[in-house]
Design an enzyme around this catalytic site. Structure first.
Site, short mmCIF file in Angstrom:
data_model
loop_
_atom_site.label_atom_id
_atom_site.label_comp_id
_atom_site.label_asym_id
_atom_site.label_seq_id
_atom_site.Cartn_x
_atom_site.Cartn_y
_atom_site.Cartn_z
N SER A 81 0.85 -1.19 0.00
CA SER A 81 0.00 0.00 0.00
C SER A 81 0.88 1.24 0.00
O SER A 81 2.03 1.19 0.46
CB SER A 81 -0.90 0.02 1.24
OG SER A 81 -0.16 0.35 2.40
N ASP A 82 0.35 2.34 -0.51
CA ASP A 82 1.03 3.61 -0.30
C ASP A 82 0.79 4.03 1.15
O ASP A 82 -0.02 3.44 1.86
CB ASP A 82 0.54 4.66 -1.29
CG ASP A 82 1.59 5.73 -1.55
OD1 ASP A 82 2.49 5.91 -0.70
OD2 ASP A 82 1.52 6.40 -2.59
N TRP A 83 1.49 5.06 1.58
CA TRP A 83 1.49 5.49 2.98
C TRP A 83 0.06 5.66 3.51
O TRP A 83 -0.68 6.53 3.08
CB TRP A 83 2.26 6.80 3.10
CG TRP A 83 2.40 7.33 4.49
CD1 TRP A 83 1.43 7.82 5.30
CD2 TRP A 83 3.62 7.43 5.25
NE1 TRP A 83 1.94 8.23 6.51
CE2 TRP A 83 3.29 8.00 6.51
CE3 TRP A 83 4.94 7.11 5.00
CZ2 TRP A 83 4.25 8.25 7.49
CZ3 TRP A 83 5.89 7.36 5.97
CH2 TRP A 83 5.55 7.92 7.21
N ALA A 84 -0.32 4.79 4.43
CA ALA A 84 -1.61 4.85 5.15
C ALA A 84 -2.82 4.71 4.23
O ALA A 84 -3.95 4.96 4.67
CB ALA A 84 -1.72 6.13 5.97
#
Length: 721
Positions: A266-269
């Protein structure tokens, strides 16, 4: 290590240990880093325990050989099964030696040099202990308001795909285990992140599946076909579903259709952001949707850690999904050779030798020289004569802010400034420098100094642009003109009636009104990297002949956006010879076409094209078509011409673009020299996605266009039989 051994290792892991492998945290959470003791708040806020950190599978954002060795050593001393950490970072266009931004690299149209830049970035990163880079970003972009335009190579799916392959080859080499100074690449952002509504960061993406497949997916597929090891999900929705929880996108297309069996992160959060999107009620549902979609690593949120064990125990999630994800992560660690050498590549002595070496800076210089696009040169003002007194004026005259938003561990102070480089190359007293204005403001004293300096000179060179914070992630803009202070500086200096050239530093195509119409010459430098000033000075002084070509169209104004070369026709197209007609597809206050087209760029020499020739008027699946044109350098100096081939399918099951880039040839020609650009057009190149999403070609009429850009071309017709 064989897959059977890795499978056995997964069987030995507890459920909590397996889920922890799916967690990625920043280096701050780990003992031995500079931020130790500063994460109590974040740990409590995220619900992360020391035992979770001790079992987590990867680290984000740490660099430095000794620091990574120390963290890895501490981690392994506490690891029950001795599974090493993966260290990842955003190495976008260089590590310590910074290359031009990717949009600039695209403008070089030089795939070998792009690959070399990625190889160097990988070497510097690997000796500093990093294993994975979150690059290349291959998002197709048509909206320069979006700040992350700078990370893409442009608006064309074919060219983006070629650069995607080149970057992957450069980062990964041929064998990660045998080449410890390479990185695993992570293509991003899957999918269609470059098409946010209004050009606003993280905004909604809404398009048909046919458009997604036709324009946006090909570059990701090209990276994966080249062997890219990882995929990062995008922040946006795809068909109304956030990408990180999009089963059709991640399982259906990426895994089942394309056969990708590498790691998805995933990308950040972005996993937890499904709640804000309205696609998950809470962390539990976000974890459920992401693991079912096939996301292996959750970056910087604890949804998996907190909820997957319970989801499995309640039979809402099959543990086999977690086993698959863990196995993919372990395979990547094995491919990198981490089970044999957990400190792979990290070498403090080698680090001191390799980082920012002269060899690497030389490549940065070459790429900066080949990425700068000459957009205007009336009266052949450039190159500057050696007998002229030059006034260099503007906020970038002596600025070191030329690395761009994503400059990893590059240091601005190391960057070669334009003014410094010109001073080194010109006789004493021949160069005069004044700031003229700041980025956003101009004082009366700055203007007075600029005018006095300019009056003493024979020619004025303006150094203008955006600072690095005006583009990049979170850097969307609705007004993409130069700041008013700089435009006013141009107007004031124009009153002196002296030859006026400008060098532009920026991270996106700009609305150039107020600049292009007032200067005699304009050089688009982008953010050119560590050696940018040196390369630009040599272009201005004629030691280098510019050869770059735009890979994004420059708009007439922000009101035109999106404006791109490979658009569709309409049922009421504008006839250029009848611009007074009202009831056609046009603006009443602006031309339809961009200010500067895709593929455009000038040279210090001139090229003349001969007659466009086709080997036949028909093409079959067994018999391709040869397209050729002779090009002659009619100027007095050597130069490189990028000859571009475009195709139009005149009639289709669905409407087809007015033209599509299908090939290019870069010809290096001495004065008076001629060479033939030869292209082979095959039936496969004429295929497209039909209304039912089948991928095939249709018999019928096609047009072929060849020229120096997407606008100024010769045309011929042929038929697919």
């Amino acid at each position: 290590m064989y897959n059977r051994q890795l499978t056995d290792l997964v069987r030995q892991m507890t459920l909590e240990e397996k889920v922890a492998q799916l967690l990625q945290l920043t280096a701050h959470f780990h003992e031995g880093t500079e931020s130790e003791g500063q994460v109590t708040g974040p740990m409590e806020e995220m619900g992360i325990t020391e035992s979770m950190v001790a079992a987590s599978g990867s680290v984000l954002g740490l660099s430095g050989a000794q620091a990574i060795i120390d963290v890895q050593k501490t981690y392994l001393s506490q690891s029950r099964l001795g599974i090493p950490l993966l260290f990842m970072a955003d190495v976008i266009h260089g590590f310590k030696t910074i290359f031009p931004i990717p949009l600039a690299i695209g403008c070089s149209w030089d795939l070998e040099l792009a690959e070399k830049s990625a190889e160097i970035a990988a070497k510097e990163s690997a000796v500093s202990g990093i294993h994975v880079t979150f690059a290349p970003m291959v998002d197709l972009v048509r909206d320069p308001r979006w700040g992350r335009v700078m990370e893409s190579t442009g608006e064309d799916p074919y060219l983006n795909g070629l650069f995607a392959r080149a970057f992957v080859r450069g980062y990964q080499g041929s064998n990660l285990k045998e080449e410890p100074e390479r990185l695993a690449a992570c293509v991003k952002h899957f999918a269609a992140y470059g098409a946010p509504e209004g050009g606003r960061e993280y905004n909604t993406v809404n398009m048909s599946e046919r458009n997604l497949r036709e324009q946006y997916l090909p570059a990701y597929k090209a990276a994966l076909d080249e062997g890219c090891e990882m995929v990062m999900t995008s922040f946006n929705t795809v068909d109304g579903i956030p990408a990180t929880g999009n089963e059709k996108l991640m399982r259906g297309i990426l895994r089942d259709e394309w056969g990708f069996d590498g790691v998805v992160i995933s990308d950040w959060a972005s996993l937890r952001e499904m709640i804000a999107h309205g696609a998950a009620e809470d962390d539990r549902e976000a974890a459920y949707r992401a693991i079912r979609a096939g996301v292996d690593i959750e970056m910087m949120t604890p949804c998996y850690m907190h909820h997957l064990p319970e989801l499995i125990k309640n039979s809402h999630v099959d543990e086999a999904l977690i086993d698959e994800a863990v196995l993919r992560i372990l395979r990547l660690k094995d491919k990198l050779g981490l089970f044999d050498n957990p400190y792979r590549g990290a070498d403090p002595e080698r680090e001191r030798e390799v980082l920012f070496s002269e060899e690497h800076r030389n490549v940065s210089y070459e790429l900066a020289a080949k990425s700068s696009v000459l957009l205007k040169n009336e009266g052949s003002l450039l190159p500057l004569g050696s007998d002229k007194k030059i006034a260099l004026i503007g906020p970038f005259a002596q600025s070191d802010d030329i690395l761009g938003w994503w400059s990893c561990i590059g240091v601005k102070e190391d960057a070669v400034k334009l003014g410094t480089a010109l001073e080194e190359r010109l006789p004493a007293g021949q160069l005069l420098i004044a700031e003229g204005s700041s980025i956003h403001s101009m004082s009366s004293q700055q203007l007075k100094e600029a005018m006095e300096t300019a009056r003493e000179a024979d020619v004025i060179v303006l150094a203008l642009g955006e600072n690095s914070e005006m583009s990049g992630e979170g850097g969307s803009r609705t007004d993409i003109r130069l700041p008013e202070a700089q435009l006013e500086l141009v107007c004031q200096l124009k009153t002196l009636r002296k030859p006026l050239a400008a060098v532009l530093f920026n991270g996106r195509p700009l609305d150039l009104h107020g600049l292009l119409d007032k200067v005699d010459a304009l050089l688009e430098a982008w953010f050119p990297g560590s050696e940018g000033g040196a390369a630009l000075a040599d272009i201005l002084l004629g030691r280098i002949n510019p050869s770059a070509r735009l890979t994004m169209s420059f708009p007439q104004s922000v009101g035109q956006i999106p404006v791109y070369y490979n658009h569709f026709n309409t049922g009421r197209p504008l006839n250029p010879s009848k611009t007074e007609e009202r009831y056609v597809s046009k603006y009443i206050d602006s031309p339809n076409e961009p200010l500067l087209p895709f593929g455009f760029g000038l040279s210090y020499t001139t090229f003349v094209y001969g007659e466009l020739k086709l080997s036949s008027e028909g093409l079959t699946s067994e018999q391709p078509l040869k397209v050729s044109v002779s090009v002659t350098n009619t100027g007095d100096r050597a130069g490189v011409e990028t000859v571009q081939l475009y195709i139009r399918d005149v009639t289709g099951d669905v409407v087809r673009p007015m033209r599509e880039l299908k090939g290019f040839v870069r010809l290096a020609l001495a004065p008076g020299e001629s060479a033939e650009a030869v292209f082979t057009v095959t039936e496969e190149q004429l295929r497209y996605h039909h209304s039912d999403l089948t991928f095939a070609s249709d018999p019928g009429k096609f047009q072929v266009f060849v020229g120096p850009n997407s606008r100024d071309t010769q045309e011929h017709a042929f038929r697919l039989i």
